[in-house]
Design an enzyme around this catalytic site. Structure first.
Site, PDB file in Angstrom:
ATOM      1  N   ASP A 298       0.854  -1.099   0.039  1.00  0.00           N
ATOM      2  CA  ASP A 298      -0.021  -0.167   0.211  1.00  0.00           C
ATOM      3  C   ASP A 298       0.963   1.371  -0.075  1.00  0.00           C
ATOM      4  O   ASP A 298       1.894   1.206  -0.498  1.00  0.00           O
ATOM      5  CB  ASP A 298      -0.752   0.024   1.137  1.00  0.00           C
ATOM      6  CG  ASP A 298      -2.190   0.643   1.054  1.00  0.00           C
ATOM      7  OD1 ASP A 298      -2.346   1.772   0.524  1.00  0.00           O
ATOM      8  OD2 ASP A 298      -3.583   0.054   1.225  1.00  0.00           O
ATOM      9  N   HIS A 332       0.770   1.861  -3.304  1.00  0.00           N
ATOM     10  CA  HIS A 332      -0.178   2.713  -4.163  1.00  0.00           C
ATOM     11  C   HIS A 332       0.293   4.180  -4.228  1.00  0.00           C
ATOM     12  O   HIS A 332      -0.199   4.694  -5.153  1.00  0.00           O
ATOM     13  CB  HIS A 332      -1.361   2.492  -2.956  1.00  0.00           C
ATOM     14  CG  HIS A 332      -2.034   1.214  -3.172  1.00  0.00           C
ATOM     15  ND1 HIS A 332      -3.347   1.046  -2.451  1.00  0.00           N
ATOM     16  CD2 HIS A 332      -1.623  -0.090  -3.841  1.00  0.00           C
ATOM     17  CE1 HIS A 332      -3.684  -0.275  -2.502  1.00  0.00           C
ATOM     18  NE2 HIS A 332      -2.716  -0.708  -3.335  1.00  0.00           N
TER      19      HIS A 332
END
Length: 483
Positions: A298, A332
C-alpha cells in the site's frame, strides 16, 4: 536547549509567515515567485533541528539472561517483558536481542528503553490473534478504539527506541491475518469462510465514531477482525526507529499516533499484504523520516490525522514533517497525505528522494473528500527523482466516499521544485471542488519526460509553472485542461 525550545514553540508561525504563497490569518496572497533553494533549506533545516532525539544510559539487558532462546521454538514473550521491565526500573538502557530467531507475542515498550536487535537476529511474532489480547487503546484507520495490541506497542511513554540491524517478521501471510481484509480486487490471500473478515466490524466502528460512542466502549478486538499494526507508539514523546527491516505485517508497518519528536531512520519496509503501508505518522508533531526504503503493498509513506468525526474530535494535525533521502519502490503511493486527514496537515517537507516501480501507482498524492475535510497546507517538495510511475502528481477531492459530506477540504500552498519523471501515464491528475478549489500550486524546474495521457486539472486557483516541461515542450498554466 533554548534554541530547540524556541524552534518548537515558533516553527509553525515562522513557516506560515516566511514562505512565499503561504496562507495565514494575516496573509491571503499567493505569490507566484519561485521558491528558492535557500528558502527550502532554511525551513526544512528548521524542522530537522526541532526534532528532539533519544538518549539512553550505557546499560545493556540481554534477553537471554531473562530466559529468551533464539531457536524459533521457545515462546519468549515473558522473557522480553521481564527484560524491558528490568531496564525500565534501572532507569533505562538497551534491551539487547542477540543473534537468533525469537518467537514472541506482543512487546510493550516502556520509557527509556531501547529495544536493540543485534546483527542476524529476528523477531518472529506468533500469528495467533488471541495472543494480542487484552485489548488496548489504539487507532485503526484514523479512529480510536479498544483493539488488538499492535505487535510492538507503547502508550504514553517517553524516550523509546527500536534499533539495530535485525529483522522483525510480523507473521502475516496469505493464510494468517491477511485474509481478514476480505474480498478485494487485489486479493492474493486465501478466501475467508463464514464472513470472518473486517467489513462488518469496520462499518460498525465507523458508525460508532460518527455517533460519538465513547472510546472505552468501542470494543473491537476478538470477533471484529481488525488487524493490528506492526509498530504503534501512541501518545509518546521522543521515539526512534532505526536500522531494522520490517516484513510480513498484519496491517500498517510503522504507525506513530499523537506523538512528538519521531525519528524513523535507515529502516527497510518490505511487506506486500493488504493495507501494508510503510510509515504512517498520525497527528504527530516534529517527524523526521530519512534514509528509508519502502517496498510495500500500500502507501510507502502516508501522513494522517484522523478520520471524519473522530479526527475532528481530537483535532490534531500532522505537522512539521521532513522526509529525505528515501527510496520508494512498489506501493499505492510514494509520498501521500491522507486519506484519514480530518485533523489537517501542515508544514510538510520532502527532498532528495527516489521513486520508481511498475507497481508504483502515484508519486505525490493528496487524497481526501467532503466527508474527511481537513486543512492541508504548506507542502514543499524539492529534488525528487521518479523513474516509472502511473500518475506523478495527484490531488483528489473525490477519494472513497467522494463528495458526500459537509466538510469541504482546504488544500493550499504547494511548492514542487526540481521534480524529474521519466515515465508516467499522467503528469497531473488534480480534482478540487468548484465551490472549494485547490489554491496555490507552484512548480519550478520540473521535467516530465514521457507522459502517455493528457493532464486532468479541475478547480485550481493560482496554478503557476516556471520552467516546467513535458517532453521537450514547455508547459504553461493556461495550457492545462481546467474546469
Amino acid at each position: 536547549m533554548l534554541r530547540r525550545q524556541f524552534l518548537k514553540s515558533t516553527l509553525s508561525l515562522c513557516v506560515l509567515a516566511a514562505l512565499p504563497g503561504c496562507v495565514s490569518q494575516s496573509n491571503k496572497s499567493f505569490a507566484a515567485a519561485r521558491f528558492s533553494q535557500q528558502q527550502f533549506e532554511t525551513l526544512s533545516n528548521a524542522v530537522l533541528d526541532s526534532v528532539a532525539q533519544t538518549s539512553f544510559p550505557d546499560k545493556d539487558f540481554n534477553v537471554q539472561a531473562f530466559g529468551a532462546l533464539g531457536d524459533k521454538q521457545h515462546d519468549n514473550t515473558l522473557a522480553f517483558a521481564n527484560a524491558i521491565e528490568a531496564c525500565f526500573i534501572a532507569g533505562g538502557g538497551r534491551v539487547v536481542v542477540p543473534a537468533g530467531d525469537y518467537l514472541t507475542g506482543p512487546i510493550h515498550l516502556k520509557s527509556n528503553v531501547n529495544l536493540h536487535l543485534a546483527d542476524n537476529s529476528t523477531l518472529f511474532f506468533i500469528p495467533e490473534p488471541e495472543r494480542y489480547l487484552p485489548a488496548v487503546l489504539t487507532r485503526w484507520e484514523g479512529v480510536e478504539l479498544m483493539g488488538y495490541s499492535p505487535l510492538i506497542y507503547a502508550y504514553q511513554q517517553e524516550n523509546i527506541a527500536i534499533t539495530g540491524n535485525g529483522l522483525i517478521h510480523g507473521g502475516a501471510d496469505n493464510d494468517t491475518w491477511w485474509p481478514w481484509k476480505g474480498p478485494h480486487k487485489e486479493s492474493h490471500w486465501s478466501a475467508v469462510k463464514d464472513n470472518k473478515h473486517q467489513k462488518a466490524g469496520r462499518d460498525q466502528l465507523f458508525e460508532d465514531a460518527e455517533n460519538g460512542v465513547p472510546v472505552e466502549k468501542r470494543m473491537y478486538a476478538q470477533g471484529a477482525y481488525l488487524r493490528p499494526p506492526m509498530i504503534q507508539t501512541y501518545a509518546c514523546k521522543k521515539v526512534l526507529i532505526e536500522g531494522v527491516t520490517l516484513t510480513q505485517s498484519p496491517f500498517w508497518l510503522i504507525n506513530p499516533v499523537m506523538c512528538e519528536d519521531v525519528t524513523v531512520r535507515n529502516v527497510t519496509c518490505r511487506s506486500h499484504g493488504p493495507n501494508n503501508d510503510g510509515c504512517d505518522p498520525e497527528s504527530c508533531n516534529r517527524v523526521l523520516i530519512e534514509g528509508c526504503t519502502f517496498d510495500t503493498g500500500d502507501d510507502c509513506i502516508a501522513l494522517k490525522s484522523g478520520r471524519n468525526a473522530d479526527g475532528r474530535r481530537l483535532n490534531l494535525p500532522i505537522q512539521n514533517v521532513l522526509v529525505r533521502n528515501c527510496k520508494m519502490k512498489d506501493g499505492h503511493g510514494g509520498m501521500v497525505i491522507g486519506s484519514e486527514i480530518s485533523g489537517g496537515a501542515r508544514n510538510i517537507f520532502m527532498h532528495d528522494c527516489e521513486m520508481s516501480s511498475p507497481e508504483l501507482e502515484r508519486a505525490i498524492r493528496i487524497k481526501t473528500n467532503s466527508v474527511r475535510g481537513g486543512l492541508i497546507e504548506n507542502i514543499y517538495i524539492n529534488n525528487v527523482q521518479i523513474g516509472e510511475v502511473r500518475d506523478a502528481i495527484v490531488i483528489n477531492f473525490y477519494y472513497e466516499e467522494g463528495d458526500a459530506g459537509q466538510f469541504d477540504p482546504q488544500v493550499r500552498n504547494i511548492h514542487i521544485n526540481k521534480l524529474t519523471v521519466e515515465n508516467a501515464a499522467h503528469a497531473f491528475f488534480i480534482k478540487g471542488f468548484e465551490r472549494a478549489p485547490i489554491v496555490g500550486i507552484h512548480l519550478s524546474d520540473c521535467h516530465f519526460k514521457n507522459v502517455k495521457l493528457p493532464n486532468i486539472v479541475e478547480h485550481v486557483k493560482h496554478f503557476t509553472l516556471d520552467e516546467v516541461f513535458i517532453g521537450d515542450m514547455p508547459l504553461l498554466a493556461k495550457d492545462l485542461v481546467t474546469a
